[in-house]
Write a protein that holds these residues in place. Structure first.
Motif, PDB file in Angstrom:
ATOM      1  N   GLU A   1       0.841  -1.212   0.000  1.00  0.00           N
ATOM      2  CA  GLU A   1       0.000   0.000   0.000  1.00  0.00           C
ATOM      3  C   GLU A   1       0.867   1.249   0.000  1.00  0.00           C
ATOM      4  O   GLU A   1       0.556   2.229  -0.701  1.00  0.00           O
ATOM      5  CB  GLU A   1      -0.921  -0.040   1.221  1.00  0.00           C
TER       6      GLU A   1
ATOM      7  N   VAL B   1       2.066   1.991  -3.477  1.00  0.00           N
ATOM      8  CA  VAL B   1       1.095   2.710  -4.316  1.00  0.00           C
ATOM      9  C   VAL B   1       1.220   4.213  -4.087  1.00  0.00           C
ATOM     10  O   VAL B   1       1.215   5.014  -5.042  1.00  0.00           O
ATOM     11  CB  VAL B   1      -0.336   2.229  -4.014  1.00  0.00           C
ATOM     12  N   ILE B   2       1.362   4.624  -2.842  1.00  0.00           N
ATOM     13  CA  ILE B   2       1.488   6.054  -2.535  1.00  0.00           C
ATOM     14  C   ILE B   2       2.801   6.601  -3.067  1.00  0.00           C
ATOM     15  O   ILE B   2       2.849   7.706  -3.622  1.00  0.00           O
ATOM     16  CB  ILE B   2       1.347   6.270  -1.018  1.00  0.00           C
ATOM     17  N   ASP B   3       3.882   5.830  -2.911  1.00  0.00           N
ATOM     18  CA  ASP B   3       5.173   6.271  -3.440  1.00  0.00           C
ATOM     19  C   ASP B   3       5.094   6.512  -4.942  1.00  0.00           C
ATOM     20  O   ASP B   3       5.696   7.453  -5.469  1.00  0.00           O
ATOM     21  CB  ASP B   3       6.250   5.226  -3.142  1.00  0.00           C
ATOM     22  N   ALA B   4       4.344   5.660  -5.637  1.00  0.00           N
ATOM     23  CA  ALA B   4       4.278   5.746  -7.096  1.00  0.00           C
ATOM     24  C   ALA B   4       3.296   6.809  -7.581  1.00  0.00           C
ATOM     25  O   ALA B   4       3.522   7.437  -8.617  1.00  0.00           O
ATOM     26  CB  ALA B   4       3.895   4.389  -7.677  1.00  0.00           C
ATOM     27  N   GLU B   5       2.217   7.030  -6.840  1.00  0.00           N
ATOM     28  CA  GLU B   5       1.121   7.856  -7.351  1.00  0.00           C
ATOM     29  C   GLU B   5       0.877   9.145  -6.571  1.00  0.00           C
ATOM     30  O   GLU B   5       0.056   9.962  -6.995  1.00  0.00           O
ATOM     31  CB  GLU B   5      -0.170   7.023  -7.365  1.00  0.00           C
ATOM     32  N   GLY B   6       1.541   9.334  -5.449  1.00  0.00           N
ATOM     33  CA  GLY B   6       1.378  10.575  -4.701  1.00  0.00           C
ATOM     34  C   GLY B   6      -0.024  10.736  -4.131  1.00  0.00           C
ATOM     35  O   GLY B   6      -0.624   9.770  -3.642  1.00  0.00           O
TER      36      GLY B   6
ATOM     37  N   ALA C   1      -2.940  10.968  -5.459  1.00  0.00           N
ATOM     38  CA  ALA C   1      -3.924  10.048  -6.023  1.00  0.00           C
ATOM     39  C   ALA C   1      -3.790   8.666  -5.399  1.00  0.00           C
ATOM     40  O   ALA C   1      -4.789   7.964  -5.171  1.00  0.00           O
ATOM     41  CB  ALA C   1      -3.761   9.960  -7.533  1.00  0.00           C
ATOM     42  N   GLY C   2      -2.555   8.258  -5.103  1.00  0.00           N
ATOM     43  CA  GLY C   2      -2.331   6.974  -4.461  1.00  0.00           C
ATOM     44  C   GLY C   2      -2.860   6.959  -3.039  1.00  0.00           C
ATOM     45  O   GLY C   2      -3.408   5.945  -2.586  1.00  0.00           O
ATOM     46  N   ARG C   3      -2.684   8.059  -2.322  1.00  0.00           N
ATOM     47  CA  ARG C   3      -3.241   8.134  -0.972  1.00  0.00           C
ATOM     48  C   ARG C   3      -4.750   7.932  -1.001  1.00  0.00           C
ATOM     49  O   ARG C   3      -5.309   7.184  -0.184  1.00  0.00           O
ATOM     50  CB  ARG C   3      -2.907   9.490  -0.335  1.00  0.00           C
ATOM     51  N   GLN C   4      -5.397   8.600  -1.935  1.00  0.00           N
ATOM     52  CA  GLN C   4      -6.850   8.460  -2.024  1.00  0.00           C
ATOM     53  C   GLN C   4      -7.246   7.053  -2.435  1.00  0.00           C
ATOM     54  O   GLN C   4      -8.235   6.503  -1.938  1.00  0.00           O
ATOM     55  CB  GLN C   4      -7.413   9.480  -3.020  1.00  0.00           C
ATOM     56  N   ARG C   5      -6.468   6.450  -3.315  1.00  0.00           N
ATOM     57  CA  ARG C   5      -6.797   5.089  -3.774  1.00  0.00           C
ATOM     58  C   ARG C   5      -6.678   4.088  -2.624  1.00  0.00           C
ATOM     59  O   ARG C   5      -7.517   3.196  -2.474  1.00  0.00           O
ATOM     60  CB  ARG C   5      -5.882   4.696  -4.933  1.00  0.00           C
TER      61      ARG C   5
END
Length: 214
Positions: free
Chosen positions: A178, A181-186, A188-192
């Motif tokens: 998880e 995902v945040i590292d890759a998407e910033g 948007a990743g946090r929200q995902r």
């Protein structure tokens, strides 16, 4: 109103907030040193334990104390972590969650000029913690992710006090996948990740047995 009087009233409002959710126990000191108490508004750190019908909560007690220098609401937030492993307190099976909370509180206190503004802009924050003491599978390469601000249905996210509004932010430890995902998407990743936690039914609850949602 003096700073002392304002502080007392803010503490009373915080206490009433938690008493509305469960049994509120006496304040406790930090278990370690990661919370950087000298950077808290009052210069000292404290935590409280709450037992609800379904889980236990450990919450910071004082990040939103009025700033003695300026009279504002300190950092304007209180952080907490919630899960069934915390029913018996800070030294129970959930001690790793308390350690994560203390470390997050220290990070927030140490970045008081940037994190509140980032929170106001994004609504969700992510942190990287050491993961010290975390169960197997929760940290990788000395890193454990955490989200701040995943909502729980029916749980107030703000507390009105004299002088403003305090954000009540739940800390949700993250699995390595998880955090990736945040590292890759910033943002948007946090929200995902937050959306996936919500869809899974875990919401902001923290527990060793929670499987990755992404």
């Amino acid at each position: 109103m003096s700073i002392s009087e304002q502080s007392d009233r803010v503490r009373e409002r915080r206490g009433a907030f938690w008493q509305g959710l469960g049994e509120l126990n006496d304040p406790m000191g930090a278990q370690g040193t990661a919370d950087q108490p000298s950077l808290w508004p009052s210069g000292r750190s404290a935590y409280r334990h709450v037992v609800t019908r379904h889980a236990g909560i450990v919450t910071t007690e004082g990040l939103s104390d009025p700033d003695p220098a300026g009279g504002g609401l300190g950092l304007g937030v209180e952080l907490y972590v919630e899960g069934r492993e915390l029913v018996d307190g800070m030294d129970s099976d959930g001690a790793w969650l308390v350690g994560a909370l203390e470390e997050a509180a220290g990070a927030f206190a140490g970045a008081a000029e940037t994190l509140p503004a980032a929170l106001a802009e994004h609504g969700l924050l992510s942190l990287e913690l050491s993961g010290q003491g975390a169960p197997e599978g929760w940290s990788a390469d000395g890193r454990m992710g955490a989200l701040l601000g995943v909502p729980l249905p029916g749980r107030p996210r703000e507390l009105e006090v004299d002088g403003g509004v305090v954000r009540m932010l739940c800390l949700s430890p993250l699995r390595p996948s998880e955090l990736a995902v945040i590292d890759a998407e910033g943002p948007a990743g946090r929200q995902r990740v937050a959306d996936a936690l919500t869809a899974s039914g875990w919401y902001s609850y923290a527990e060793t047995v929670r499987e990755p949602v992404l």
